[in-house]
Scaffold this motif. Structure first.
Motif, PDB file in Angstrom:
ATOM      1  N   THR A 151      -2.300   6.256   5.208  1.00  0.00           N
ATOM      2  CA  THR A 151      -2.098   4.980   4.533  1.00  0.00           C
ATOM      3  C   THR A 151      -1.941   3.849   5.542  1.00  0.00           C
ATOM      4  O   THR A 151      -2.449   2.740   5.347  1.00  0.00           O
ATOM      5  N   LEU A 155      -4.770  13.325   1.387  1.00  0.00           N
ATOM      6  CA  LEU A 155      -4.851  12.359   2.478  1.00  0.00           C
ATOM      7  C   LEU A 155      -4.245  12.924   3.768  1.00  0.00           C
ATOM      8  O   LEU A 155      -4.076  12.198   4.742  1.00  0.00           O
ATOM      9  N   TYR A 213       0.775   9.281  -5.956  1.00  0.00           N
ATOM     10  CA  TYR A 213       0.836  10.674  -5.504  1.00  0.00           C
ATOM     11  C   TYR A 213       2.046  11.389  -6.092  1.00  0.00           C
ATOM     12  O   TYR A 213       1.964  12.564  -6.490  1.00  0.00           O
ATOM     13  N   ASN A 229       0.813  -1.220   0.000  1.00  0.00           N
ATOM     14  CA  ASN A 229       0.000   0.000   0.000  1.00  0.00           C
ATOM     15  C   ASN A 229       0.842   1.263   0.000  1.00  0.00           C
ATOM     16  O   ASN A 229       0.464   2.260  -0.631  1.00  0.00           O
ATOM     17  N   MET A 230       1.971   1.243   0.689  1.00  0.00           N
ATOM     18  CA  MET A 230       2.859   2.404   0.666  1.00  0.00           C
ATOM     19  C   MET A 230       3.413   2.646  -0.735  1.00  0.00           C
ATOM     20  O   MET A 230       3.476   3.781  -1.209  1.00  0.00           O
ATOM     21  N   TRP A 271      -5.314   2.906   6.715  1.00  0.00           N
ATOM     22  CA  TRP A 271      -5.982   2.070   5.704  1.00  0.00           C
ATOM     23  C   TRP A 271      -5.490   0.622   5.827  1.00  0.00           C
ATOM     24  O   TRP A 271      -6.277  -0.319   5.760  1.00  0.00           O
ATOM     25  N   VAL A 272      -4.175   0.437   6.032  1.00  0.00           N
ATOM     26  CA  VAL A 272      -3.636  -0.905   6.215  1.00  0.00           C
ATOM     27  C   VAL A 272      -4.271  -1.562   7.441  1.00  0.00           C
ATOM     28  O   VAL A 272      -4.585  -2.758   7.432  1.00  0.00           O
ATOM     29  N   VAL A 294      -7.924   5.685  -0.964  1.00  0.00           N
ATOM     30  CA  VAL A 294      -6.521   6.069  -0.830  1.00  0.00           C
ATOM     31  C   VAL A 294      -6.055   6.916  -2.015  1.00  0.00           C
ATOM     32  O   VAL A 294      -5.351   7.919  -1.827  1.00  0.00           O
ATOM     33  N   MET A 319       0.541   3.993  -2.987  1.00  0.00           N
ATOM     34  CA  MET A 319       0.211   5.377  -2.634  1.00  0.00           C
ATOM     35  C   MET A 319       1.287   6.347  -3.110  1.00  0.00           C
ATOM     36  O   MET A 319       0.999   7.342  -3.775  1.00  0.00           O
ATOM     37  N   SER A 379      -0.182  11.955   5.311  1.00  0.00           N
ATOM     38  CA  SER A 379      -0.636  10.974   4.320  1.00  0.00           C
ATOM     39  C   SER A 379      -0.086   9.589   4.641  1.00  0.00           C
ATOM     40  O   SER A 379      -0.761   8.565   4.421  1.00  0.00           O
ATOM     41  N   LEU A 380       1.156   9.533   5.158  1.00  0.00           N
ATOM     42  CA  LEU A 380       1.720   8.256   5.577  1.00  0.00           C
ATOM     43  C   LEU A 380       0.881   7.637   6.694  1.00  0.00           C
ATOM     44  O   LEU A 380       0.597   6.438   6.683  1.00  0.00           O
ATOM     45  N   HIS A 417      -9.325  10.257   9.450  1.00  0.00           N
ATOM     46  CA  HIS A 417      -9.023   9.021   8.720  1.00  0.00           C
ATOM     47  C   HIS A 417      -9.980   7.901   9.134  1.00  0.00           C
ATOM     48  O   HIS A 417     -10.464   7.132   8.303  1.00  0.00           O
TER      49      HIS A 417
END
Length: 434
Positions: A94, A178, A55, A47-48, A97-98, A213, A51, A90-91, A185
């Motif tokens: 993310t 994000l 971006y 996911n990182m 989200w994980v 995301v 993303m 944003s990190l 979030h």
């Protein structure tokens, strides 16, 4: 339905990315039966990478290569500090989200959350059709959820301690999309609710997550002349109390919060006509050499902001700590932790606003709306679509046993209850539209 919104739009790009991620990096349901760092870190890495790749493409294409020509706020450019600020938040977004992804995959793997398997999908035309319809519905559901969840966090007590962080970006850039408070979030990713309340294929869940995301990057790009631009949302950041939803779902037009241009609007009927455009930046294209402004960001926050940040972050992290340490949770304990995580930030904001005081109403800028009417209706729907799914997801992943709780309050009865209350709230809101 022609499905044009899915095929002839950026939704197709996000769907292609979703399919690629699902095929190249599939969910390991066998490993997910146990809380192990290896499979979790694999999801973090995947996911990182997705993303950052997406971006950075928009950041480089628009702000370095300058492939677009028309910027929404002409001659205003983000500072390095502003971009770094947005990248940091944003990190964290993310990572959250994980956390949602890990929780759902864990529930899929242990049988706590029924789902449609790959074998079922490929062997049944009905399952294929059902999955396609769910995929087509996700962008529309995103628009509905975003409007009500977004409007909820614009209520003063939540805006002051939560959403104000996102609105530090007066002129936006991709990573601003994000850049949110962890509480925002939490309520933003509660849009994953369909896979919680209905039996769907995991790719429906993943498409919803990838949409959440990835879509903010382009919708916060700050440029108007590219395929994924979103002037509708640019206007929200410029004028603050308008355009809460998306252009594809006309809820702002229905409830009078649509603004079609800067300054005085002939269509806007909300309670914030007096709010000027924020930031004092030069947004006009004047003859001769333009004056370029480098816009930074204010990091301080309102009084109590960091105290709220610490306490609310602890509330959100509590379920993860309980799950990772292998703490045995009774159903009552699971619901208590879920209540702390989902409801706690709202109650904390209300208490802190009362203690610290504010010259504005706790309901501002919706203080002129009737509590039993438009304000109450929006509040009810916002709670149902943004807060309650977070409670159910946490309680579900912490509840011992396999599938039993789903049959009781996450199955058909829960879905019908969820839908019925949402419809009641929408009806209440619509009845009192002025």
């Amino acid at each position: 339905m022609t499905f044009r919104h899915l095929i002839f739009s950026p939704n197709l790009i996000w769907l292609v990315i979703t399919i690629a991620v699902y095929l190249v990096c599939p969910y390991d349901l066998e490993a997910a039966k146990h809380w192990e760092m290896r499979w979790i870190m694999r999801r973090v890495l995947v996911n990182m990478l997705v993303m950052f790749a997406y971006y950075l493409f928009w950041e480089v294409a628009l702000y370095s290569a300058q492939w677009s020509q028309r910027k929404f706020s002409a001659n205003v450019w983000p500072s390095t500090g502003k971009i770094a600020h947005n990248v940091g938040w944003s990190l964290l977004g993310t990572l959250q989200w994980v956390g949602w992804e890990v929780a759902f995959v864990r529930m899929f793997a242990t049988g706590q959350l029924p789902f449609m398997s790959d074998e079922e999908l490929l062997s049944s035309p009905w399952c294929m059709l059902q999955t396609f319809l769910w995929i087509a519905a996700i962008p529309l559901w995103r628009g509905i959820h975003f409007y009500f969840a977004h409007r909820l966090i614009h209520v003063n007590m939540l805006y002051r301690f939560v959403h104000s962080l996102h609105h530090r970006n007066l002129d936006i850039e991709p990573f601003a999309g994000l850049s949110m408070h962890p509480v925002e979030h939490l309520y933003y990713f509660s849009c994953l609710a369909p896979s919680l309340y209905f039996r769907t294929h995991p790719i429906v869940f993943l498409f919803n997550g990838m949409h959440l995301v990835l879509s903010p990057a382009a919708s916060h790009s700050g440029w108007e002349d590219h395929w994924q631009s979103d002037q509708f949302h640019y206007m929200h950041h410029a004028q603050f109390e308008c355009n809460y939803g998306s252009a594809s779902v006309p809820l702002d037009f229905l409830f009078g919060t649509f603004r079609e241009k800067r300054g005085r609007s002939s269509l806007y009927a909300g309670a914030a006509q007096h709010i000027p455009e924020k930031g004092g930046v030069d947004t006009t294209n004047k003859p001769g050499k333009p004056k370029v402004q480098i816009q930074g960001i204010k990091n301080g926050g309102p009084p109590g902001f960091w105290l709220y940040m610490i306490i609310s972050s602890a509330m959100i992290c509590a379920p993860g700590i309980a799950a990772w340490t292998g703490t045995e949770c009774t159903p009552r304990a699971a619901k208590a932790i879920a209540s702390c995580c989902a409801f706690g930030p709202v109650l904390l904001a209300a208490v802190m606003l009362k203690v610290l005081g504010d010259h504005k109403s706790a309901r501002w800028p919706f203080h002129n709306e009737a509590v039993v009417g438009r304000f109450g209706g929006h509040l009810l729907v916002g709670f149902m679509v943004a807060v309650l799914p977070a409670y159910h997801a946490v309680a579900g992943v912490l509840t011992p046993g396999t599938g039993e709780h789903f049959q009781v309050w996450l199955g058909l009865d829960g879905a019908l209850c969820f839908g019925a209350l949402a419809v009641v709230g929408i009806c209440l809101s619509s009845f009192w539209v002025q």
